[in-house]
Design a protein around this motif. Structure first.
Motif, PDB file in Angstrom:
ATOM      1  N   ARG A 152      25.574  32.916  48.880  1.00  0.00           N
ATOM      2  CA  ARG A 152      24.955  34.161  49.335  1.00  0.00           C
ATOM      3  C   ARG A 152      25.887  34.941  50.256  1.00  0.00           C
ATOM      4  O   ARG A 152      26.046  36.164  50.111  1.00  0.00           O
ATOM      5  CB  ARG A 152      23.640  33.866  50.045  1.00  0.00           C
ATOM      6  N   LEU A 153      26.517  34.242  51.202  1.00  0.00           N
ATOM      7  CA  LEU A 153      27.438  34.915  52.106  1.00  0.00           C
ATOM      8  C   LEU A 153      28.667  35.404  51.349  1.00  0.00           C
ATOM      9  O   LEU A 153      29.164  36.510  51.611  1.00  0.00           O
ATOM     10  CB  LEU A 153      27.855  33.972  53.238  1.00  0.00           C
ATOM     11  N   TYR A 154      29.149  34.593  50.431  1.00  0.00           N
ATOM     12  CA  TYR A 154      30.305  34.997  49.618  1.00  0.00           C
ATOM     13  C   TYR A 154      30.016  36.326  48.919  1.00  0.00           C
ATOM     14  O   TYR A 154      30.844  37.242  48.922  1.00  0.00           O
ATOM     15  CB  TYR A 154      30.618  33.912  48.594  1.00  0.00           C
ATOM     16  N   ASP A 155      28.842  36.438  48.322  1.00  0.00           N
ATOM     17  CA  ASP A 155      28.483  37.678  47.628  1.00  0.00           C
ATOM     18  C   ASP A 155      28.294  38.834  48.608  1.00  0.00           C
ATOM     19  O   ASP A 155      28.671  39.974  48.315  1.00  0.00           O
ATOM     20  CB  ASP A 155      27.201  37.471  46.818  1.00  0.00           C
ATOM     21  N   GLU A 156      27.709  38.550  49.772  1.00  0.00           N
ATOM     22  CA  GLU A 156      27.455  39.609  50.753  1.00  0.00           C
ATOM     23  C   GLU A 156      28.748  40.262  51.241  1.00  0.00           C
ATOM     24  O   GLU A 156      28.782  41.480  51.467  1.00  0.00           O
ATOM     25  CB  GLU A 156      26.680  39.039  51.938  1.00  0.00           C
ATOM     26  N   ILE A 157      29.787  39.462  51.421  1.00  0.00           N
ATOM     27  CA  ILE A 157      31.043  40.024  51.937  1.00  0.00           C
ATOM     28  C   ILE A 157      31.952  40.532  50.826  1.00  0.00           C
ATOM     29  O   ILE A 157      33.040  41.052  51.090  1.00  0.00           O
ATOM     30  CB  ILE A 157      31.811  38.995  52.797  1.00  0.00           C
ATOM     31  N   GLY A 158      31.521  40.370  49.582  1.00  0.00           N
ATOM     32  CA  GLY A 158      32.301  40.909  48.470  1.00  0.00           C
ATOM     33  C   GLY A 158      33.257  39.934  47.828  1.00  0.00           C
ATOM     34  O   GLY A 158      33.980  40.303  46.894  1.00  0.00           O
ATOM     35  N   GLY A 159      33.287  38.680  48.302  1.00  0.00           N
ATOM     36  CA  GLY A 159      34.131  37.658  47.684  1.00  0.00           C
ATOM     37  C   GLY A 159      35.616  37.956  47.774  1.00  0.00           C
ATOM     38  O   GLY A 159      36.063  38.842  48.515  1.00  0.00           O
ATOM     39  N   TYR A 160      36.389  37.213  47.004  1.00  0.00           N
ATOM     40  CA  TYR A 160      37.827  37.445  46.955  1.00  0.00           C
ATOM     41  C   TYR A 160      38.123  38.726  46.193  1.00  0.00           C
ATOM     42  O   TYR A 160      37.479  39.034  45.182  1.00  0.00           O
ATOM     43  CB  TYR A 160      38.541  36.270  46.277  1.00  0.00           C
ATOM     44  N   ASP A 161      39.111  39.450  46.662  1.00  0.00           N
ATOM     45  CA  ASP A 161      39.527  40.690  46.008  1.00  0.00           C
ATOM     46  C   ASP A 161      40.435  40.339  44.842  1.00  0.00           C
ATOM     47  O   ASP A 161      41.580  39.921  45.030  1.00  0.00           O
ATOM     48  CB  ASP A 161      40.255  41.587  47.007  1.00  0.00           C
ATOM     49  N   ALA A 162      39.934  40.521  43.618  1.00  0.00           N
ATOM     50  CA  ALA A 162      40.694  40.140  42.427  1.00  0.00           C
ATOM     51  C   ALA A 162      41.944  40.989  42.238  1.00  0.00           C
ATOM     52  O   ALA A 162      42.843  40.602  41.483  1.00  0.00           O
ATOM     53  CB  ALA A 162      39.797  40.258  41.196  1.00  0.00           C
ATOM     54  N   ALA A 163      42.035  42.116  42.913  1.00  0.00           N
ATOM     55  CA  ALA A 163      43.188  42.997  42.747  1.00  0.00           C
ATOM     56  C   ALA A 163      44.359  42.610  43.636  1.00  0.00           C
ATOM     57  O   ALA A 163      45.457  43.155  43.481  1.00  0.00           O
ATOM     58  CB  ALA A 163      42.788  44.440  43.041  1.00  0.00           C
ATOM     59  N   LEU A 164      44.144  41.661  44.566  1.00  0.00           N
ATOM     60  CA  LEU A 164      45.211  41.304  45.502  1.00  0.00           C
ATOM     61  C   LEU A 164      46.075  40.183  44.935  1.00  0.00           C
ATOM     62  O   LEU A 164      45.582  39.082  44.690  1.00  0.00           O
ATOM     63  CB  LEU A 164      44.617  40.859  46.845  1.00  0.00           C
TER      64      LEU A 164
END
Length: 228
Positions: A152-164
């Motif tokens: 839930r927290l992972y999703d709330e903060i937006g997770g890892y940025d796949a573009a980085l």
């Protein structure tokens, strides 16, 4: 059905044949319900090794940000443990991790392991002291310390940025924030090979330079070229 938290381990790989066995051995415990290895085109035997040891292998675009994000999507667990392929958790890590996950208040927190290099050299202890200083002053643990986070927290903060392509660990930790970070006493033992090859002084200096460029707003591609 087990009442323990459902823990998924996500490990990004690229030609990690030399280290993946130890990383997988460290998480081959009953408390881990699934291990997902996210490979980005290894030309060695990494995917086959992972499959033989019971991991589920998924493919993703090269880059830890992309791979970690893909692993989170594939994982089924309510708790996610992100781990590097050259890192092995010390024995007994599950005691701390499962106790952390069992506390409902920790669904709003993130935990990382202590940093340790798998080399007896005095230079390795110096690097470990530098890492402790960075964590104490900047509250910036890196990905080689693992990252245990509730879905839930992972999703709330937006997770890892796949573009980085790089600095994905710094990026997510900054979004997590100092007040939500917790630190385990158990260590994550990381391979010191890159320090031995890159220089016990030069490697930390280059890492610090890359971190400075990141804070100054340099492009991820520029930082990646310097880091590599």
């Amino acid at each position: 059905m087990s009442s323990e938290p459902f823990l998924s381990v996500v490990i990004p790989t690229l030609n990690a044949e030399r280290t993946i066995r130890a990383a997988l051995a460290g998480v081959a415990v009953p408390e881990v319900r699934e291990v997902i290895v996210v490979d980005s085109g290894s030309s060695d035997g990494t995917p086959d090794i992972a499959r033989r040891r019971g991991a589920r292998v998924v493919l993703a675009k090269r880059g830890r940000g992309s791979q970690l994000a893909a692993g989170a999507v594939a994982a089924e667990g309510e708790w996610l443990l992100f781990l590097h392929a050259d890192t092995r958790l010390d024995a007994g890590w599950t005691g701390e991790a499962m106790a952390f996950a069992a506390d409902l208040d920790n669904k709003a927190k993130v935990a990382v392991f202590a940093f340790r290099l798998d080399d007896p050299a005095p230079q390795a202890r110096r690097v470990e002291r530098l890492v402790r200083w960075r964590i104490r002053v900047l509250a910036l643990p890196y990905g080689d310390q693992g990252l245990l986070i509730h879905r839930r927290l992972y999703d709330e903060i937006g997770g890892y940025d796949a573009a980085l392509p790089i600095m994905e660990d710094v990026d997510i930790v900054r979004r997590i924030g100092r007040r939500r970070l917790a630190y385990f006493r158990t260590a994550a033992a990381t391979s010191a090979a890159r320090y031995r090859s890159g220089g016990w002084w030069m490697r930390p200096a280059r890492n610090l330079y890359c971190l400075t460029l990141y804070f100054l707003g340099a492009s991820p591609e520029r930082i990646r070229r310097i880091y590599r």
